[in-house]
Write an enzyme that holds these catalytic residues in place. Structure first.
Site, PDB file in Angstrom:
ATOM      1  N   LYS A 190      27.638  14.255  21.613  1.00  0.00           N
ATOM      2  CA  LYS A 190      28.565  13.567  22.525  1.00  0.00           C
ATOM      3  C   LYS A 190      29.676  13.005  21.647  1.00  0.00           C
ATOM      4  O   LYS A 190      30.005  11.803  21.680  1.00  0.00           O
ATOM      5  CB  LYS A 190      27.813  12.489  23.317  1.00  0.00           C
ATOM      6  CG  LYS A 190      28.612  11.854  24.446  1.00  0.00           C
ATOM      7  CD  LYS A 190      28.833  12.769  25.641  1.00  0.00           C
ATOM      8  CE  LYS A 190      29.788  12.131  26.644  1.00  0.00           C
ATOM      9  NZ  LYS A 190      30.162  13.014  27.764  1.00  0.00           N
ATOM     10  N   ASP A 222      26.639  16.741  28.208  1.00  0.00           N
ATOM     11  CA  ASP A 222      26.768  16.891  29.669  1.00  0.00           C
ATOM     12  C   ASP A 222      27.000  18.357  30.028  1.00  0.00           C
ATOM     13  O   ASP A 222      26.411  18.888  30.976  1.00  0.00           O
ATOM     14  CB  ASP A 222      27.880  15.971  30.217  1.00  0.00           C
ATOM     15  CG  ASP A 222      29.179  16.043  29.429  1.00  0.00           C
ATOM     16  OD1 ASP A 222      29.199  16.650  28.331  1.00  0.00           O
ATOM     17  OD2 ASP A 222      30.185  15.487  29.915  1.00  0.00           O
ATOM     18  N   ASP A 246      15.164  14.617  24.296  1.00  0.00           N
ATOM     19  CA  ASP A 246      14.153  14.217  25.280  1.00  0.00           C
ATOM     20  C   ASP A 246      14.546  14.732  26.657  1.00  0.00           C
ATOM     21  O   ASP A 246      13.742  15.355  27.362  1.00  0.00           O
ATOM     22  CB  ASP A 246      14.037  12.683  25.289  1.00  0.00           C
ATOM     23  CG  ASP A 246      13.031  12.178  26.292  1.00  0.00           C
ATOM     24  OD1 ASP A 246      11.933  12.766  26.370  1.00  0.00           O
ATOM     25  OD2 ASP A 246      13.331  11.194  27.002  1.00  0.00           O
TER      26      ASP A 246
HETATM   27  C1  IPM Z   1       8.379  12.937  25.193  1.00  0.00           C
HETATM   28  C2  IPM Z   1       8.095  11.690  25.986  1.00  0.00           C
HETATM   29  C3  IPM Z   1       8.142  10.500  25.047  1.00  0.00           C
HETATM   30  C4  IPM Z   1       9.563  10.407  24.506  1.00  0.00           C
HETATM   31  C5  IPM Z   1       7.670   9.172  25.646  1.00  0.00           C
HETATM   32  C6  IPM Z   1       6.282   9.279  26.236  1.00  0.00           C
HETATM   33  C7  IPM Z   1       7.715   8.056  24.634  1.00  0.00           C
HETATM   34  O1  IPM Z   1       8.990  11.582  27.052  1.00  0.00           O
HETATM   35  O2  IPM Z   1       7.619  13.220  24.248  1.00  0.00           O
HETATM   36  O3  IPM Z   1       9.337  13.624  25.507  1.00  0.00           O
HETATM   37  O4  IPM Z   1      10.439   9.792  25.139  1.00  0.00           O
HETATM   38  O5  IPM Z   1       9.802  10.940  23.433  1.00  0.00           O
HETATM   39 MG    MG Z   2      10.239  13.256  27.300  1.00  0.00          MG
END
Ligand code: IPM
Ligand code: MG
Length: 358
Positions: A190, A222, A246
């Protein structure tokens, strides 16, 4: 070969039991030791990552992890929540490189919400940096605002940051992974808004000079989120930071129609790794015997490949999973008319039986 087995919460124990069954059926010499983690560990000893569990994980060659979390822990202080167990393992073991493949199995092409032609043959590898970014940046907390639009009000803040070596090492991982695939990397940032991600982009570009055989392009997050559903097959290796990774990896997993199928690996620089399904603990279906164990079984295959140096055994597991799918066996999450619905345990048993046939 020592494996720490951490089943965790929700469906974790059920799916990990099937992966352990498959590992045991290989006839290799593993030492496996089980320890509590997440909400289960909090219940037993008051902490989601007890020192003995962390010690076992650090001393093992690999960790086979189920899942952690349950809504009933949402009101606990943050350091006691189940999620802190996985974050603590990542940080303490230095597991900075997270591999999240999104592969569309041809037998499951109709399970996706996208048109079959968009996803058939899809094979994306998301490489997510896992120990930096806003997840771990300091300072963070709550305070009284002294500037901005609402001075004097309560506010919360987290710090987004990346150091140069952190970006360099994940960039190397991505370029080297691309060399074994189609030699293309998309770096997601970003940079138009965030200094952290202008820096990310600059450092990734600098590292790319060492990999003239790999094509690099940059994309804003995005736009990447949009392109993933518009034209997912344009991607091959995607490298990005902790937070964007994530989000994008959840999005990419659902392209395949079956988050219950996707494994993941989190590696440090010593070759140790933590292997877990990409999905969560699914407390709503826990204990019913209907969860899909294939993501965990495929995570065990990644463990054999990346941490235990057993490529042949890894391929055997993957071939066995292909065979049970081709034979028409499906857990509820991937079931469709004309296939055979099986339980968690029946699916594990079928993979074990298929090992003998591949
Ligand atoms: C993932 C999960 C974790 C993260 C959580 C459970 C802390 O969403 O492994 O993607 O945010 O990394
Ligand atoms: Mg996750």
């Amino acid at each position: 070969m020592k494996i720490a087995v951490l089943p965790g919460d929700g469906i974790g124990p059920e799916i990990v039991a099937e992966a352990v069954k498959v590992l045991n059926a290989l006839g290799l010499n593993f030492e496996m030791e089980t320890a509590p983690v997440g909400g289960a560990a909090y219940e037993a000893s008051g902490h989601p990552l007890p020192p003995a569990t962390l010690k076992l994980a650090m001393e093992s060659d690999a960790v086979l992890f189920g899942a952690v979390g349950d809504w009933k822990y949402d009101t606990l202080d943050r350091p006691l929540r189940p999620e802190q167990a996985i974050l603590g393992l990542r940080k303490n073991m230095g597991l900075f490189a997270n591999f999240r493949p999104a592969i569309c199995y041809k037998e499951l092409v109709d399970a996706s919400s996208l048109k079959p032609e968009l996803i058939s043959g899809l094979d994306i590898l998301i490489i997510r940096e896992l120990t930096g970014d806003i997840y771990f940046g300091q300072p963070r907390g709550r305070r009284t605002a002294d500037d901005g639009h609402f001075p004097g009000s309560e506010e919360a803040f987290d710090t987004m940051r990346y150091s140069k070596p952190e970006i360099e090492r994940i960039a190397h991982v991505a370029f080297q992974a691309a060399q074994k695939r189609s030699k293309r990397v998309t770096s997601v940032d970003k940079a138009n808004v965030l200094e952290t991600f202008q820096f990310w982009k600059d450092v990734v570009s600098e590292v790319s000079a060492q990999y003239p055989d790999v094509a690099l392009d940059h994309m804003y997050v995005d736009n990447a989120a949009m392109q993933l559903v518009k034209e997912p097959k344009r991607f091959d290796v995607v490298v990005t930071g902790n937070m964007f990774g994530d989000i994008l990896s959840d999005e990419a997993s659902m392209l395949t129609g079956s988050i219950g199928m996707l494994p993941s690996a989190s590696l440090n620089s010593k070759g140790q790794g933590l292997y877990e399904p990409s999905h969560g603990s699914a407390p709503d279906i826990a204990g019913k015997g209907i969860a899909n164990p294939l993501a965990t079984i495929l995570s065990a295959a990644m463990m054999l490949r990346f941490s235990l140096n057993q490529e042949a055994a890894a391929q055997k597991i993957e071939a066995a999973v292909q065979k049970v799918l081709a034979d028409g066996l499906r857990t509820a999450d991937i079931y469709s008319v004309g296939t055979t619905k099986v339980s968690t345990r029946e699916m594990g048993d079928a993979v074990v039986a298929a090992l003998a046939a591949v």
